[in-house]
Structure formats: structure tokens, C-alpha cells
Write a protein that holds these residues in place. Structure first.
Motif, PDB file in Angstrom:
ATOM      1  N   LYS A   2       0.863  -1.189   0.000  1.00  0.00           N
ATOM      2  CA  LYS A   2       0.000   0.000   0.000  1.00  0.00           C
ATOM      3  C   LYS A   2       0.892   1.229   0.000  1.00  0.00           C
ATOM      4  O   LYS A   2       1.179   1.829   1.038  1.00  0.00           O
ATOM      5  N   HIS A  19      -9.817   0.691  14.164  1.00  0.00           N
ATOM      6  CA  HIS A  19      -8.946  -0.472  14.331  1.00  0.00           C
ATOM      7  C   HIS A  19      -8.412  -0.697  15.738  1.00  0.00           C
ATOM      8  O   HIS A  19      -8.000  -1.814  16.065  1.00  0.00           O
ATOM      9  N   GLU A 271       4.612  -5.081   7.604  1.00  0.00           N
ATOM     10  CA  GLU A 271       3.922  -6.199   6.943  1.00  0.00           C
ATOM     11  C   GLU A 271       4.400  -7.535   7.509  1.00  0.00           C
ATOM     12  O   GLU A 271       3.608  -8.462   7.705  1.00  0.00           O
ATOM     13  N   GLY A 274       2.934  -8.965  11.050  1.00  0.00           N
ATOM     14  CA  GLY A 274       1.646  -9.645  11.139  1.00  0.00           C
ATOM     15  C   GLY A 274       0.538  -8.886  10.439  1.00  0.00           C
ATOM     16  O   GLY A 274       0.668  -7.696  10.140  1.00  0.00           O
ATOM     17  N   GLU A 275      -0.544  -9.592  10.171  1.00  0.00           N
ATOM     18  CA  GLU A 275      -1.683  -9.002   9.455  1.00  0.00           C
ATOM     19  C   GLU A 275      -2.476  -8.079  10.363  1.00  0.00           C
ATOM     20  O   GLU A 275      -2.455  -8.236  11.579  1.00  0.00           O
ATOM     21  N   PRO A 276      -3.211  -7.126   9.790  1.00  0.00           N
ATOM     22  CA  PRO A 276      -3.352  -6.818   8.361  1.00  0.00           C
ATOM     23  C   PRO A 276      -2.202  -6.014   7.767  1.00  0.00           C
ATOM     24  O   PRO A 276      -2.170  -5.782   6.564  1.00  0.00           O
ATOM     25  N   GLY A 277      -1.266  -5.557   8.591  1.00  0.00           N
ATOM     26  CA  GLY A 277      -0.124  -4.824   8.063  1.00  0.00           C
ATOM     27  C   GLY A 277      -0.396  -3.334   7.950  1.00  0.00           C
ATOM     28  O   GLY A 277      -1.073  -2.738   8.789  1.00  0.00           O
ATOM     29  N   GLY A 294       0.206   1.201  10.887  1.00  0.00           N
ATOM     30  CA  GLY A 294      -0.061  -0.200  10.621  1.00  0.00           C
ATOM     31  C   GLY A 294      -0.666  -0.894  11.827  1.00  0.00           C
ATOM     32  O   GLY A 294      -0.711  -0.346  12.931  1.00  0.00           O
ATOM     33  N   LYS A 295      -1.141  -2.098  11.587  1.00  0.00           N
ATOM     34  CA  LYS A 295      -1.700  -2.937  12.651  1.00  0.00           C
ATOM     35  C   LYS A 295      -1.194  -4.352  12.431  1.00  0.00           C
ATOM     36  O   LYS A 295      -1.404  -4.945  11.363  1.00  0.00           O
ATOM     37  N   SER A 296      -0.532  -4.888  13.438  1.00  0.00           N
ATOM     38  CA  SER A 296       0.017  -6.233  13.325  1.00  0.00           C
ATOM     39  C   SER A 296      -0.356  -7.014  14.579  1.00  0.00           C
ATOM     40  O   SER A 296      -0.073  -6.546  15.693  1.00  0.00           O
ATOM     41  N   GLN A 297      -1.014  -8.145  14.394  1.00  0.00           N
ATOM     42  CA  GLN A 297      -1.441  -8.983  15.516  1.00  0.00           C
ATOM     43  C   GLN A 297      -2.245  -8.189  16.546  1.00  0.00           C
ATOM     44  O   GLN A 297      -2.123  -8.384  17.749  1.00  0.00           O
TER      45      GLN A 297
END
Length: 413
Positions: A2, A19, A271, A274-277, A294-297
Motif C-alpha cells: 500500500k 482499528h 507487513e 503480522g496481518e493486516p499490516g 499499521g496494525k500487526s497482531q
């Protein structure tokens, strides 16, 4: 990837609100330790405050009707029948034509409805000369005037202030549920970055300003900060250090490495964690466009620009809302600004929000904002500034004398 699908600040804040939420259960703490913490429950009073009718002045408890018409030339005459003690129940009822001495805070006796101030009376033996009439309820706080039983006194999501804690003490609440203290990790990146305590700089080196500045701001807001040190622009080392720090924190901040360049790995690291990255890669602002969210785990990860001004402004605009989401703080408290008048014309480009550093001056005709111009790598421009002013993306600038909204720089208001 992205890549630089830029969002506005408002769009980014909406993404943050969608989120992120508190990720720990609230904890109960003593009100003596709760200042600055975010309240995690609504508070209702089980008591009246005050619990009894009390005097607000030193004087005499009376029935107001017995003072009507009293003046310096024609006083009212009342019989003194007692003296009320502080911290004691008023045992003797007050009858018509009587008065009882009462100190400030003393309990009104049964039958009294007002207090005549001591300055307006004269004792002559057991007789009281009253030289001023009073109205019913004058100089009296009734039981429950401050707080009633069952009243909603504090709302979930507020950051507790000393006066809030005083109210809790008044209604007999000594412990409250508050949000857990979020742990934030900071990892600085860049081949040129060295620790602040390095005394002799080699050519091309600069000290790590951002981690000190960012960490201090986060601690102002009640976060615990873990400094992860400095990592060079090498992907495998960057990822390994980020993973190690990520496992210890609720929110990971990566300082530097968010701009376009073959050696900038922040997006790849987010990225890989972890998802969603990556949720946002680029914000339509100046300074601070290359900011990454970002957002990871389930945890937030933020990539801040390397320039100090950009980093601190974007931390306040977007990092602080993330931190407040993690603490469940009320949205109403996210963005507190006040008005001032701008001291000169300031041009801007349509399509992005410009954030201008300003110094505040109190003049005879009100509060004025004086722009502090300088490149985003100049630390002294932040020291000279009191706040930031936004020029919205749909404007080509502002004119001298226009009213603008100011957000204090690195402070809560």
C-alpha cells in the motif's frame, strides 16, 4: 504494497478509531495514585454532598423572616440560644425569634433557613442586633446541593484531574477502575543516527533526537516507554530488532525509515510483523507526509518521519490518538484547540493540510500567533514554538488578522 495511497488526517484518525481499542483489562487503583489515568467506569454517587445543610460564612443561623426590614437604623432583635460546634450535630432546634452562632462549615440547626454574616450583627449580652435582612437560603449550602444520591458524577473515558479525585473523595470512593498503562516501544533507524550520549560525532553522524522527544511526549500522556535503541538500515537486523521489541509492547513506534528510498524498510517490517499490516502509507500533510500507520497482531505500529519537527507533529496528530484509543479515552478529549489571530499572511498549497509552528503573543487586542518558519530538521524551531496551526487542505493560505485554531505543542490543555 500500500504505497503512498495518502489519506487526510481526518481519514487517518477514523481508521485509528476503527482499528484500535483498549487491549488490557482495567485495573483498580487508589485515588491517590489515579491522577492522569483514564477512568474505565462511569461513577455514580451513593451519597449526598454535603450530607447536611451547612453555613458558608461565620455568622448566626436564623429564620430569614425574622430579619425582614432590618437595617442600620432599625435592627431586628433576636435571642441568642446557642453556639454550634464544628464537626458536631446542631442539637438545639431554632425557634422563631432566635439565633445561634455558627462557624463556616457548621451544621444548620433544625428550624434555621439562612445565615446572617457576623459583620452585620452585634451581640449585646444574650440579645443579637441584626442590621441587615437576609433571604431564605442565603449563605447556606443545602444537603445535596453539590451531589445528589445516584447522580452520574464522572464519565468513563475522562483523564482524571486533581479536582475529579477530590470529588471521588467527597463521595467516599477511594478506589477506581482505570485503563492499564500502555507500554510503547521506540526503535530508531538510520545509518547516521548515534546515541545522544556520544560526545564526539564523526562526519555525517547526528544524535538521536527523536527517541528522547517522542518518549518524553508519550510519558507525559501516562505511557510506559521502552527504548529499543538504534538499528542500521539493514532489513534483516531491522526486522529482528523490531520483532524482539514488538513482543514486549502494546504500541511500536519506528522513528525514521518511512520515506521513499531503497534502504527504507519500515513498510516491509510492519507487513512482516503480522496481518493486516499497513493501514495508511502517507498522510496529506506538510510536514509529515511519509507517516505510516499499521496494525500487526492487533497492535498498532507507527512509522514516523526522521525529521524532528515532522516526527513530533505527526506524533501529536496521529500517535497521541492511537495512545488514547489504547487507554479508552473519550474522543471529546482528543483534540483541544483554542483561537488566536495570525500575525501575517501565510500561503499554502491546496490538497494538503499545512501545520505551521507558531509562537503565541498576548497583545492589547488579544492573543496572536506568530509563525516560526524553518525546515523540518531544525530542532530550535520547536523550542521557539508554543503550538501548531493548521491550514486546511481546501485553503490557499490565510490572511493577517484571521482567526486560527492553535494546538499547544507537546502539551495537554
Amino acid at each position: 504494497m500500500k504505497f503512498f495511497n495518502v489519506k487526510t488526517v481526518d481519514e487517518t484518525v477514523n481508521i485509528i478509531e476503527t482499528h484500535f481499542a483498549p487491549i488490557h483489562e482495567p485495573v483498580r487503583v487508589s485515588i491517590r495514585e489515579a491522577v492522569g489515568r483514564v477512568l474505565a467506569e462511569d461513577v455514580y454517587s451513593r451519597e449526598q454532598v454535603p450530607p447536611f445543610a451547612r453555613s458558608t460564612v461565620d455568622g448566626y443561623a436564623v429564620q430569614a423572616k425574622t430579619t425582614y426590614g432590618a437595617s442600620e437604623s432599625m435592627p431586628a432583635f433576636l435571642d441568642i440560644t446557642g453556639k454550634i460546634q464544628m464537626g458536631k450535630r446542631a442539637e438545639i432546634p431554632l425557634l422563631e425569634g432566635q439565633a445561634q452562632y455558627i462557624p463556616t462549615g457548621g451544621m444548620l440547626p433544625e428550624g434555621a433557613d439562612s445565615i446572617v454574616m457576623i459583620e452585620h450583627v452585634e451581640e449585646v449580652g444574650d440579645l443579637l442586633n441584626v442590621y441587615r435582612q437576609v433571604a431564605p437560603g442565603e449563605n447556606v449550602i443545602r444537603a445535596g446541593d453539590d451531589v445528589e444520591i445516584g447522580e452520574h458524577v464522572l464519565h468513563k473515558g475522562i483523564r482524571l484531574r486533581p479536582q475529579d479525585l477530590g470529588l471521588l473523595a467527597a463521595i467516599g470512593i477511594t478506589e477506581v477502575a482505570v485503563a492499564s498503562i500502555p507500554v510503547v516501544g521506540i526503535l530508531s533507524t538510520g545509518d547516521e543516527i548515534v546515541p545522544p550520549d556520544k560526545t564526539e560525532l564523526s562526519p555525517g553522524e547526528i544524535r538521536d533526537i527523536n527517541s528522547v522527544m517522542i518518549g518524553s511526549r508519550l510519558m507525559q500522556l501516562g505511557a510506559e516507554v521502552i527504548y529499543g535503541g538504534i538499528v542500521q538500515d539493514e532489513y534483516e537486523e531491522f526486522l529482528a530488532r523490531a520483532r524482539a521489541l514488538f513482543g514486549k509492547v502494546d504500541f511500536l513506534l519506528l522513528s525514521g525509515g518511512s520515506s521513499v528510498g531503497t534502504r527504507d524498510f519500515t513498510v516491509q517490517v510492519i507487513e512482516a510483523l503480522g496481518e493486516p499490516g499497513v493501514l495508511v502509507h502517507g498522510v496529506a500533510t506538510k510536514p509529515g507526509k511519509p507517516t505510516i500507520i499499521g496494525k500487526s497482531q492487533g497492535k498498532p505500529v507507527m512509522g514516523l518521519p526522521g525529521h524532528p519537527v515532522s516526527a513530533l507533529i505527526m506524533l501529536d496528530l496521529l500517535g497521541v490518538p492511537i495512545l488514547k484509543q489504547l487507554q479508552g479515552e473519550s474522543k471529546d478529549d482528543f483534540d483541544k484547540r483554542f483561537k488566536a489571530r495570525i500575525s501575517r499572511n501565510v500561503p499554502s498549497a491546496v490538497g494538503r493540510s499545512d501545520y505551521i509552528r507558531v509562537r503565541l503573543e498576548e497583545r492589547e487586542d488579544g492573543l496572536w500567533a506568530v509563525p516560526v518558519f524553518g525546515k523540518s530538521g531544525l530542532v530550535t524551531t520547536m523550542v521557539e514554538s508554543d503550538g501548531i496551526m493548521e491550514i486546511s487542505a481546501n485553503k490557499e493560505g490565510i490572511l493577517e488578522g484571521d482567526h486560527v485554531k492553535i494546538k499547544l505543542f507537546g502539551k495537554e490543555i
